[in-house]
Design an enzyme around this catalytic site. Structure first.
Site, PDB file in Angstrom:
ATOM      1  N   CYS D  52      28.800  47.011  -4.178  1.00 44.86           N
ATOM      2  CA  CYS D  52      28.739  48.086  -5.162  1.00 44.86           C
ATOM      3  C   CYS D  52      29.204  49.381  -4.499  1.00 44.86           C
ATOM      4  O   CYS D  52      28.640  49.788  -3.468  1.00 44.86           O
ATOM      5  CB  CYS D  52      27.317  48.248  -5.692  1.00 44.86           C
ATOM      6  SG  CYS D  52      27.138  49.683  -6.778  1.00 44.86           S
ATOM      7  N   ASP D  59      27.075  42.741  -4.764  1.00 45.47           N
ATOM      8  CA  ASP D  59      27.153  42.218  -6.121  1.00 45.47           C
ATOM      9  C   ASP D  59      27.652  40.781  -6.059  1.00 45.47           C
ATOM     10  O   ASP D  59      28.340  40.402  -5.117  1.00 45.47           O
ATOM     11  CB  ASP D  59      28.135  43.053  -6.968  1.00 45.47           C
ATOM     12  CG  ASP D  59      27.540  44.369  -7.427  1.00 45.47           C
ATOM     13  OD1 ASP D  59      26.336  44.409  -7.738  1.00 45.47           O
ATOM     14  OD2 ASP D  59      28.281  45.364  -7.477  1.00 45.47           O
ATOM     15  N   SER D  76      45.888  27.121  -2.998  1.00 47.88           N
ATOM     16  CA  SER D  76      44.476  27.352  -3.289  1.00 47.88           C
ATOM     17  C   SER D  76      43.661  27.816  -2.082  1.00 47.88           C
ATOM     18  O   SER D  76      42.668  28.525  -2.246  1.00 47.88           O
ATOM     19  CB  SER D  76      43.854  26.130  -3.940  1.00 47.88           C
ATOM     20  OG  SER D  76      43.873  25.041  -3.086  1.00 47.88           O
ATOM     21  N   HIS D  93      32.496  46.469 -11.468  1.00 52.12           N
ATOM     22  CA  HIS D  93      32.662  45.177 -12.134  1.00 52.12           C
ATOM     23  C   HIS D  93      33.964  45.100 -12.941  1.00 52.12           C
ATOM     24  O   HIS D  93      34.727  44.144 -12.818  1.00 52.12           O
ATOM     25  CB  HIS D  93      31.493  44.923 -13.094  1.00 52.12           C
ATOM     26  CG  HIS D  93      30.177  44.712 -12.441  1.00 52.12           C
ATOM     27  ND1 HIS D  93      29.965  44.823 -11.092  1.00 52.12           N
ATOM     28  CD2 HIS D  93      28.967  44.363 -12.980  1.00 52.12           C
ATOM     29  CE1 HIS D  93      28.694  44.579 -10.822  1.00 52.12           C
ATOM     30  NE2 HIS D  93      28.081  44.297 -11.947  1.00 52.12           N
TER      31      HIS D  93
END
Ligand SMILES: [Ca+2]
Ligand SMILES: [Ca+2]
Ligand SMILES: [Ca+2]
Ligand SMILES: [Ca+2]
Ligand SMILES: [Ca+2]
Ligand SMILES: [Ca+2]
Ligand SMILES: [Ca+2]
Ligand SMILES: [Ca+2]
Ligand SMILES: [Ca+2]
Ligand SMILES: [Ca+2]
Ligand SMILES: [Ca+2]
Ligand SMILES: [Ca+2]
Ligand SMILES: [Ca+2]
Ligand SMILES: [Ca+2]
Ligand SMILES: [Ca+2]
Ligand SMILES: [Ca+2]
Lengths: 154, 154, 154, 154, 154, 154, 154, 154, 154, 154
Positions: D52, D59, D76, D93
């Site tokens: 955060c 987070d 990947s 976010h």
């Protein structure tokens, strides 16, 4: 009934061996006894495994195959053997999923086909591959397969 | 009330930073205001991550910690910071899970404590570690935590 | 029937207000019409809220209360009002859960009682508190309440 | 096969370190061996964590990334490392979720891409962020990811 | 970054009190750092409670709020406080749900917003209220929130 | 507020009896305080029972009623009593479900209404009945009610 | 076979009416053809309804009845009718549940019996009642009925 | 009421035997008392079994039948008997599912009908068959039946 | 390996017919290759059907059979055929379940065996039957089969 | 730390190939760094496959392995390779499951070990095999693995 007349099935009702490779597998077909109906056939295949072409280690997937038959149905024992033939075959996730879809299209010439490959996680991340031959036929009932999402632990 | 009298909490109600390592983390405790009762406190901690000491890659786990307090309760913000302090810390699954349990036992001297570490899968196989200080106290209610099993895909 | 004869219920069948505090709430009781039977009564209370005594912010919990009545049953409307009276009351999770259990024991003098408080997560970690008056009576059926575990997201 | 010819992969098959930041992470790509097919690739990433930017606290999120490749597939392992590079990176976010989506679009130039970020609750309320590059390509099969809703306790 | 420059946030990073009423609550907003993207932000709010204006008894709801920001994002701590301000406020289910939606629209001027209120059962029947500002923007991804239906017992 | 002005509610806030039949039940309505909004109200009614007109045996159903109010809302206590009035009333599954829908349409003159009746199995086969007044209003949010399918045992 | 010889069954294979009250209901029994075996018979009864003796309003419950027969089995159609006879009968939750258990014990004289009543919520709180005649017989298999817990909404 | 006037029902209210074959089964119909309404009737049939025409072994399926009645409703006891008549009848999965759908269309002349056959796995792979008479009528509510996907073990 | 030497298996590896009755079915057994180990073998049998001896109508059940082998294992194809032999056989729920258990005990002489019959609902009430030969052997792992409870609709 | 000193690991950190058979597989072990603690380690292995020794067709299982280490932990990459070595190996379900358990006991000499094999259905019936070395150590926490039961379709 049309199915009884099928002349040359070599696997159903016979002892069979797992084909050595996808190329060696024989996908057999039987006449669609309802050729004028648009309907969907779905196979759920939770027993799929292949080999990672880079590491030689096994991969696993849960496959869901949907198709709308035209003249032919796939004979389901031969489908099982075809899928089993990937057991010792090296294939990437995306290629492998789509290749199975294309092979079925080649053999069955369906109105429409799609395939989902839900691969087991590697590196903490599973890959899903969704392919279809085009937009689904109109007026077809095509319910969501409802496969559970991956969520790690907890 | 006992909690209001706690003199030296340095984290609750203060701006805090993530401790640099488990060793640097301060686990604070507050007096148990119900010291004559045998009761269970359970923490579910789905936000745990540490580093694999061999590969340097992140590991993730869902932890469940149960304890029966004696004189002390763990102050929950300091628990959060302590668990967060593993973020850049290398630890094997078994060691790490048990080390957290032992640290809490050291700080809290509880009647009893247990910990479950549900680690995210690596190589297709998740590891769960279950450790407790001994048999649970008699006459304690200790419901199953009900964490969902891992099942791959499908 | 015993219940019809209860003389002094002040809440059931009357307009009521939410009590201003737990101390102000009146927990009423009615005679147990099956006093010779050992049986369990379970209340699930998903509508519980109180105030954090440190921050003044609301807390929420899902409570499950189990008891084996002796002479008295709790009148359920008064239970609802009693639980509602925590709405503007400051209380820590552990204290609050156990205090509710003890108040019920005081009023009802049951053979046995237990309470579970499943508190909503704060700081990413929920706390569950499990307290009971002692070992459950022998020969009692006491099924697991089956409350789902917390698991974050995914 | 196209993949075997990829010349410059620096991460797959090599020992790697977690990149120090998203900017330092190298997202590698490999040729799409099925460039004429419209198909969907989905990654579920339950092991995502960032910092955060206001509080410095960790987070956590569960990400789901869907894309329709054009010329390139994402390698990947490099995706895993890229996502891991947010471990010590501060990000809100909404910004964070969309930034990941845009970075993948920059690198892969896909036909289409979307991302869902299911963030763990803070203050009792989780945030989900859903972004996509535009309407999905026609005739694509795009099943609902089926991520469970947040519901607190009980 | 836009968020750092926000001058006048009075709640985030400050000690706050629960506002005495919705009218007294200050819904703060921050600039949308991705103003050219159409994306969805979803809040799940399982900790909502208000007062029945007829009986004075508490009501509870699980709210889900979806919006597509234009110039502003809601600051999430202020959203939490705004929702908390209904704690002692009388409101009918339908009015209350829609009023929250409208207040957010007033403050945020979003491209689009919707709200679902899943109210706890009264008289054996729960009420759900679903409101939105109009048809969702085209090309938006808007997954079903997946809230479980009410089913009584069994 | 409009609701306070409603002059003639005879059931809400009064002691009531279960009406002897659907014909005897009074469905009361209150002004819609948000008449310019298109929104959906959903009732889930798991406590419905009626009588089989052929055998005289009880039938049970789980009903879900969705409507978009115009000038009126149904007063929910009167809805409960109306549904309860089927308790001793003989009705076939299809007729009964649709009759309830039509009665509500008559009383409420809504923009739109639909009803689902999920009847308990008889002869090993449950019947579901789905009826609506027409296509749902455009730009309405109408999530799937998510009622679980019947599946026998196992 | 014993069952064929039962002389006086008045309900099975006959047209029947719902008995007017529990007292009027005839619980019929048939000889246990396996009288030397200790085994468990479980009935799940999700179609139970009675009347609240205070308000006259309907109550609903999901019942689970387990018993270990001695000489007699309950004839299941008569059980259905007996349970149906509570339809217009006033009964409190605790009394009603236990009364059903005792009536069955009177009629069947089983080795052991228990009953669970999972009542639908009133005032936001459902009540479960669990009663049994004593400790279960040793060496009996008695799996958890697995009835889902109540959890409100969300 | 129309149903009471039905003159010639030979099965409902009579003792019946399982028909020896689908051809021998009599599907009876009753007048649709709501002939001007477009509504959906759904039957879930988890008790279906037939015989594999190749091996003579039993097959099992879970059927879901949806239809929109025009002049006639199927009498549900005759539907049960018709489905039961496949018990000793040999039929392939695809043929069998569609044949049931067509027979119902022949008897009922509905506005629309569809059928899903969810067959139990053989050779590790279950087959689902989805057929309908055409696009569903406009303005009909047709919720997903929600049948769980097959997933093997784990 | 012991199994290869089994001389007289007449069903496995042969074309077989469904036996005409349980009495006609041959339950074959093979030597237990791990005779000194106490272990549990569990069969889940969701494809069981028999005939109601009173009405001649089909009944369905989901069976779970657990046993601890001594000298013999049941050959699983013969088990499938034995269970299939109930297809045209009349049997009451309790008798039928226990008779299957006893037949297996007769044939296999196991250390221990138990059976659960989860019968589909009739008259709105399903019956479960649980029988075992006695207390399970000590030190055996015997997890709960976890079969879902019946709950009607909703 | 003990693990770093392990001298002879030949697989972890090396390129490896799938062993050709279980006999050829090397199960490596590392010192238990917590040898004085009684704790449980659980592996969930949803990626197991072997060959049916009679038909040559693939079998699949989901394995769960629990053990309480004494001096040694199993090195998890070698466990993965050992389980992978059954890929081309013929084995009956019961033998195979127990053989894996015994091999681990031989290599690890644990305080206690158990294994569950949940095999995919064949002939409509899956087999589960549960084996353990004896009663679990006292004072160990051993939660139920919670693997879902098989239930066919519907
Ligand atoms: Ca889905
Ligand atoms: Ca998680
Ligand atoms: Ca469990
Ligand atoms: Ca699986
Ligand atoms: Ca549990
Ligand atoms: Ca969904
Ligand atoms: Ca839904
Ligand atoms: Ca129900
Ligand atoms: Ca659905
Ligand atoms: Ca349970
Ligand atoms: Ca809740
Ligand atoms: Ca679905
Ligand atoms: Ca259970
Ligand atoms: Ca369970
Ligand atoms: Ca279980
Ligand atoms: Ca089933």
């Amino acid at each position: 009934m049309a199915r009884k007349a099928r002349p040359a099935l070599t696997q159903l009702g016979h002892a069979t061996r797992l084909p050595a490779s996808p190329a060696a597998a024989v996908l057999e077909r039987i006449p669609n006894s309802q050729p004028r109906e648009r309907y969907l056939v779905r196979f759920a295949c939770p027993e799929f495994t292949s080999i990672c072409p880079v590491t030689g280690q096994p991969d696993f997937a849960h496959l869901v195959i949907d198709y709308v038959p035209k003249a032919w149905l796939v004979e389901s024992k031969s489908l099982k053997l075809y899928l089993g033939s990937f057991r010792n075959h090296g294939a990437f996730h995306e290629d492998c999923t789509i290749a199975i879809g294309k092979r079925l299209v080649d053999e069955l010439k369906p109105h429409w086909l799609r395939i989902a490959g839900y691969w087991y996680p590697r590196g903490g991340i599973p890959i899903d591959v969704f392919w279809q031959t085009g937009a689904p036929p109109r007026d077809l009932w095509l319910p969501d397969p409802g496969v559970a999402p991956y969520r790690g632990r907890g």
